[in-house]
Each structure stands twice: as structure tokens, then as C-alpha cells.
Design a protein around this motif. Structure first.
Motif, PDB file in Angstrom:
ATOM      1  N   LYS A   1       0.840  -1.202   0.000  1.00  0.00           N
ATOM      2  CA  LYS A   1       0.000   0.000   0.000  1.00  0.00           C
ATOM      3  C   LYS A   1       0.872   1.249   0.000  1.00  0.00           C
ATOM      4  CE  LYS A   1      -3.750   2.298   2.564  1.00  0.00           C
ATOM      5  NZ  LYS A   1      -4.603   2.266   3.787  1.00  0.00           N
ATOM      6  N   TRP A   2       0.410   2.267  -0.704  1.00  0.00           N
ATOM      7  CA  TRP A   2       1.109   3.557  -0.794  1.00  0.00           C
ATOM      8  C   TRP A   2       0.774   4.420   0.414  1.00  0.00           C
ATOM      9  CZ3 TRP A   2       4.859   5.974  -3.306  1.00  0.00           C
ATOM     10  CH2 TRP A   2       4.899   7.371  -3.332  1.00  0.00           C
ATOM     11  N   ASN A   3       1.811   5.081   1.006  1.00  0.00           N
ATOM     12  CA  ASN A   3       1.576   5.939   2.175  1.00  0.00           C
ATOM     13  C   ASN A   3       2.178   7.329   2.027  1.00  0.00           C
ATOM     14  OD1 ASN A   3       4.294   5.533   2.448  1.00  0.00           O
ATOM     15  ND2 ASN A   3       4.223   4.792   4.562  1.00  0.00           N
ATOM     16  N   ASP A   4       2.225   7.823   0.809  1.00  0.00           N
ATOM     17  CA  ASP A   4       2.758   9.155   0.461  1.00  0.00           C
ATOM     18  C   ASP A   4       4.287   9.221   0.444  1.00  0.00           C
ATOM     19  OD1 ASP A   4       0.214  10.246   0.149  1.00  0.00           O
ATOM     20  OD2 ASP A   4       0.075  10.818   2.255  1.00  0.00           O
ATOM     21  N   ASN A   5       4.949   8.283   1.075  1.00  0.00           N
ATOM     22  CA  ASN A   5       6.408   8.247   1.054  1.00  0.00           C
ATOM     23  C   ASN A   5       6.934   7.039   0.290  1.00  0.00           C
ATOM     24  OD1 ASN A   5       6.821  10.601   2.737  1.00  0.00           O
ATOM     25  ND2 ASN A   5       6.129   9.350   4.465  1.00  0.00           N
ATOM     26  N   GLY A   6       6.080   6.065   0.065  1.00  0.00           N
ATOM     27  CA  GLY A   6       6.488   4.847  -0.624  1.00  0.00           C
ATOM     28  C   GLY A   6       5.473   3.752  -0.400  1.00  0.00           C
ATOM     29  N   PHE A   7       5.773   2.583  -0.897  1.00  0.00           N
ATOM     30  CA  PHE A   7       4.904   1.423  -0.701  1.00  0.00           C
ATOM     31  C   PHE A   7       5.440   0.581   0.459  1.00  0.00           C
ATOM     32  CE2 PHE A   7       3.837   2.494  -5.079  1.00  0.00           C
ATOM     33  CZ  PHE A   7       2.463   2.265  -5.120  1.00  0.00           C
ATOM     34  N   TYR A   8       4.542   0.074   1.261  1.00  0.00           N
ATOM     35  CA  TYR A   8       4.952  -0.785   2.357  1.00  0.00           C
ATOM     36  C   TYR A   8       4.076  -2.028   2.382  1.00  0.00           C
ATOM     37  CZ  TYR A   8       0.882   1.038   4.903  1.00  0.00           C
ATOM     38  OH  TYR A   8      -0.403   1.384   5.278  1.00  0.00           O
ATOM     39  N   SER A   9       4.623  -3.106   2.952  1.00  0.00           N
ATOM     40  CA  SER A   9       3.901  -4.362   3.036  1.00  0.00           C
ATOM     41  C   SER A   9       2.653  -4.188   3.889  1.00  0.00           C
ATOM     42  CB  SER A   9       4.810  -5.434   3.644  1.00  0.00           C
ATOM     43  OG  SER A   9       4.107  -6.640   3.820  1.00  0.00           O
ATOM     44  N   TYR A  10       1.498  -4.551   3.315  1.00  0.00           N
ATOM     45  CA  TYR A  10       0.229  -4.277   3.978  1.00  0.00           C
ATOM     46  C   TYR A  10      -0.514  -5.542   4.395  1.00  0.00           C
ATOM     47  CZ  TYR A  10      -4.360  -2.128   4.765  1.00  0.00           C
ATOM     48  OH  TYR A  10      -5.547  -1.706   5.331  1.00  0.00           O
TER      49      TYR A  10
END
Length: 500
Positions: free
Chosen positions: A310-319
């Protein structure tokens, strides 16, 4: 009033003048092709063609000029396409009671002043040859007699004047080779950025993700950038708030995300994807739910763990972790009855369906698609609001399924030994399926709307095809056909007007 009479026979020879009504001047004749075995037969058989110009007066100062051509009951079968070229003052034309089956395209294009046209008593074939006439009849201001169809059988007795289209739309299509890229590839993705069209192509043999740009001058695809890596198996683009990212999946060295740098006009590494999460990536699917951006990587290793990011404005992280230990080959995102779903296809079990839970903000396992073992790729498509799935199987038959009342039902099986891709795509309301083959020609199927079935349309030869991707630009449509063992082929989809 002075009267002049000139006219020709079919071969342009001067003939004796018939009686011309007072006030008329016959000053032109038309030549229609016909042949005779001898001069005597010609003089015996050739009907005379008259172009009569009648001048009357509404008042002493306001003359009305009218021109007439009557070619009636002459057993005429057709005319030259130039027969009435330049006759812009012609007001009355009759070709009644002949044997006309078809007329040349745009025969009446120069008849700007035409008031009346009589085509009665002919045997028109209302097939593709009559399409232009049907269109002209709807646009002309002239009064035209009924044009009654003598054939084909299903059109017999119908009026061409009333038709909005012909049963056969008189348009065919084809795929012609436009360009060849001297590189093997596994996947192709396309994106648009600042009015330009780009293509990202994974090329494991050259260990690169090749970025192409459409060249508006040369009218082909040219190399724009090259993202290097190790055994790249997938390149997937995502555009978030006017920033372009390319997710690069690799078999070795971990997977990464690259971001386009406007100043340098190239892609630079933006983020690494955890190696521990993805062991053997095989497919990438990017999508949006509400305002949130996600992507999924399907992991095909024995200890695989397909993962949602998932995208969090700073990058994608494992969701979220999905479907552990199942050797997932492909993932497909789709809207099903207004809700977001994922379908995961695996070599070790039937495809499973996940549904997005708004309350949990996660994908929840919902069910499976039975009797569909060993599916390597799943793609969804719609035809007039109907939802379908194309299920690719390497051994056995690939299947087309349709969504009905809460389940998918098989509607077509396609023999597909050696296939790694059954790809749906569409152009201008024409729906196709491309079935790749590692052993023989690949088949393209076309949707038959009347019978609600895909019929075989065309064969193309591609070595070990792995994807068929639509790329559209400059009002032109292309299919990138990736090849695991040969050059990537770019075919252009063309429209062929059969009424020409």
C-alpha cells in the motif's frame, strides 16, 4: 429559342438527332461501357444516351436552368464511376428499369443541384457494395425513389432507404506487423505521461526493463530508458499524483521500485521491496481502491507468500500477506458486483477469490472457482456489461467463464496445449481473445455478437508468447506480443472497409 442537339452512342460516336422538345437543348452525352462484336451490332443495339438541358422562365429576369438525364429500360447493369463527374447543374436523373445490381462508390458526389433521382425497377444487391448508397440516401436533399433490395436473401424486398445499417457492417479488421523489437520479453505494460505514450517491457535475457516512447515523427516506438537488474520478470507502471513509478520484479537481488526524474528524463531507484516477502515473483497487479493505491506481487515459489503493498505518500509498504504456500502464478484485480476483488491463480489448487472488506480494510478469502485446476493466468473482461474470465491452462483446455448469479459458469473451452496466455482485448467495439502457444501458431479469436461466442479469426506466429498488450497512440492501435524465445512483435490493428 435556339435548339442544339449533340449526343453520342456508347462509344462516343456521333448519331442522328431525335426529336427534341421545343425549348430544349441537348448539349452533352454520357458514355457507359459496353462492347459489341461488330459495328453493325452496335448500331443495332446501342441505346441513345441524352443529356437534355431545359430552360424555362419564371419571369423575364429570372431564368431557372434545369438539366435532365434519363437512361431508362436499357438493360444497364452498372456505370463508370466517372459517369456523372462534374455535372453540378444536373437536377433530374433517372436510371429506372435497368438491371443495375450495384453502382460505383460516390457516383453522385458531384451532383450538387440534384432534385430528383429515380432508381426504380433495378435489382440492387444490398451487400457491402450498397453501403455507400445507403449512407448517401440518408444525407441527400434530393427526392429519391424507393431502392428495393433483390438480395442477399435476408434483405430481399427490403427498402435500402429505410436501413440504418446493413447486416454485414462491411468492415473487417486485421493485424499487420508494424515493428519488431530485437529482444525477448516476458511482460509488457503501458502508461501515458504528459501527452506521451510509453511502454515498459521486462527483458530477462538482457537483464533490463526496457522503456519505449512513441515517436510522433517516425511513427514507431523508440528506446527511451533502460532500467537494469537481475533476471527481471515484470515491469509495472503506477502513476500517483502525476509521478510515475515502475515496479521491477526480479528473481534475484530483490525487487525494486523506480521513479521517473523529470530533470534527468530517466528512472532512478526509489525503493527496495523486502526480499523476505517475495522469493519468486511471477506477476504484478497495481490498482486503486477509493483514494488508496496498492499493488500485489504473486509469488510462485514453493514457500511463496503473495503480498499486498500500500502507498503511504512516502512509498509502498507491506500491507497484507495473501495465500501462503500455494505457488501463485497470477493475480487479477476486478470489480465484481460493485466490490473490489482479487483472483489468485495457482499451479497447486483451483483459483481463489478474495473480496475487499471496507470494515477491516483487508482482502478476505471469499471462495474458489471449482474444476479449474492448473490455471497459469486469469484475465477479466466485459462485453456490454457482462463480466467474463479468460482462464489460461498449459495442459488441457483454456476456458472462458461468464459471471451469472453469484458464480462463474463456463461458456467456451479452447484447446490450448502449450499455452501460457489467453489474453482478452478490444478495439472499437470489437472483442478479441489471443491464445498463445509454445508449439504452434497463436490464435486470435473474435467475438460473434449474434451467436455470443468467440470464433477463430487469425493465426500469428510468435515464439513462446507470454503476453499480448494493447498500446494506443495517435489514433492508432497496437498489440505488443512478448516472446520468451524470440523478438517481441508489435502488430497494428487496422480497419478494412469492404465497401470500397
Amino acid at each position: 429559342m435556339e435548339i442544339e442537339t449533340k449526343y453520342n452512342d456508347f462509344h462516343g460516336q456521333n448519331c442522328a438527332a431525335p426529336a427534341v422538345p421545343a425549348g430544349c437543348s441537348a448539349h452533352h452525352c454520357l458514355s457507359f461501357g459496353r462492347s459489341w462484336s461488330s459495328r453493325s451490332e452496335r448500331s443495332r443495339s446501342a441505346p441513345l444516351l441524352l443529356h437534355l438541358q431545359v430552360k424555362t422562365h419564371l419571369s423575364l429576369s429570372s431564368p431557372v436552368l434545369r438539366s435532365f438525364i434519363f437512361i431508362e429500360s436499357n438493360k444497364l447493369e452498372t456505370t463508370s464511376k466517372y459517369a456523372f463527374r462534374g455535372l453540378r447543374d444536373l437536377t433530374h436523373l433517372s436510371l429506372a428499369n435497368n438491371n443495375i445490381k450495384a453502382l460505383p462508390r460516390d457516383l453522385f458526389i458531384d451532383l450538387d443541384s440534384l432534385i430528383e433521382l429515380d432508381l426504380r425497377g433495378n435489382a440492387f444487391e444490398c451487400d457491402c457494395r450498397a453501403k455507400w448508397l445507403m449512407t448517401w440516401l440518408k444525407n441527400t436533399n434530393a427526392t429519391v425513389s424507393d431502392v428495393v433490395c433483390a438480395g442477399p436473401e435476408d434483405m430481399k424486398g427490403k427498402r435500402l432507404n429505410d436501413m440504418t445499417s446493413l447486416q454485414n457492417e462491411c468492415v473487417s479488421t486485421d493485424f499487420i506487423l508494424h515493428q519488431s523489437v530485437a529482444s525477448e520479453s516476458l511482460s509488457v505494460d503501458t502508461f501515458s505521461y504528459k501527452n506521451d505514450v510509453y511502454v515498459a517491457m521486462s527483458a530477462p535475457s538482457t537483464e533490463s526493463c526496457m522503456i519505449f516512447q512513441w515517436d510522433h515523427i517516425e511513427m514507431n516506438f523508440r528506446t527511451y530508458d533502460n532500467i537494469t537488474g537481475q533476471s527481471i520478470v515484470g515491469c509495472k507502471s503506477v502513476i500517483i499524483e502525476n509521478e510515475v513509478f515502475v515496479i521491477v520484479a526480479q528473481l534475484f537481488g530483490g525487487s525494486h521500485i523506480y521513479k521517473f526524474d523529470d530533470d534527468q528524463s530517466r528512472f532512478n531507484k526509489f525503493q527496495d521491496i523486502e526480499v523476505s516477502k517475495i522469493s519468486k515473483p511471477n506477476d504484478i497487479e497495481a490498482f486503486q481502491i477509493g483514494s488508496d493505491w496498492f499493488f500485489v506481487i504473486a509469488d510462485s515459489s514453493k514457500a511463496g507468500l503473495s503480498t499486498l503493498y500500500k502507498w503511504n505518500d512516502n512509498g509502498f509498504y507491506s500491507y497484507q500477506s495473501l495465500h501462503e504456500w500455494y505457488r501463485d502464478m497470477d493475480v487479477e484485480f476486478l470489480d465484481l458486483d460493485g466490490k473490489a476483488h482479487l483472483i489468485l491463480a495457482s499451479r497447486s489448487q483451483v483459483p481463489v477469490i478474495y473480496q475487499w472488506s471496507r470494515s477491516n480494510q483487508k482482502f478476505i478469502l471469499q471462495g474458489e472457482i471449482p474444476n479449474m485446476e492448473d490455471v497459469v493466468v486469469v484475465k477479466h473482461f466485459r462485453i456490454k456489461e457482462e463480466l467474463y474470465l479468460a482462464m489460461t491452462r498449459y495442459i488441457g483446455d483454456s476456458k472462458v467463464l461468464r459471471w451469472g448469479t453469484k458464480q462463474f459458469a463456463e461458456i467456451r473451452a479452447l484447446p490450448s496445449r502449450g499455452s501460457m496466455i489467453l489474453q482478452p482485448f478490444s478495439f472499437k467495439e470489437r472483442y478479441y481473445l489471443a491464445l498463445g502457444s509454445d508449439y504452434t501458431f497463436s490464435q486470435i479469436y473474435l467475438w460473434d455478437e449474434d451467436n455470443k461466442i468467440f470464433d477463430r479469426f487469425k493465426e500469428v506466429y510468435i515464439q513462446a508468447p507470454r503476453s499480448f498488450t494493447v498500446v494506443s497512440t495517435d489514433r492508432r492501435d497496437f498489440i505488443f506480443s512478448s516472446s520468451f524465445k524470440g523478438n517481441t512483435q508489435i502488430f497494428e490493428h487496422i480497419i478494412i472497409d469492404l465497401s470500397l
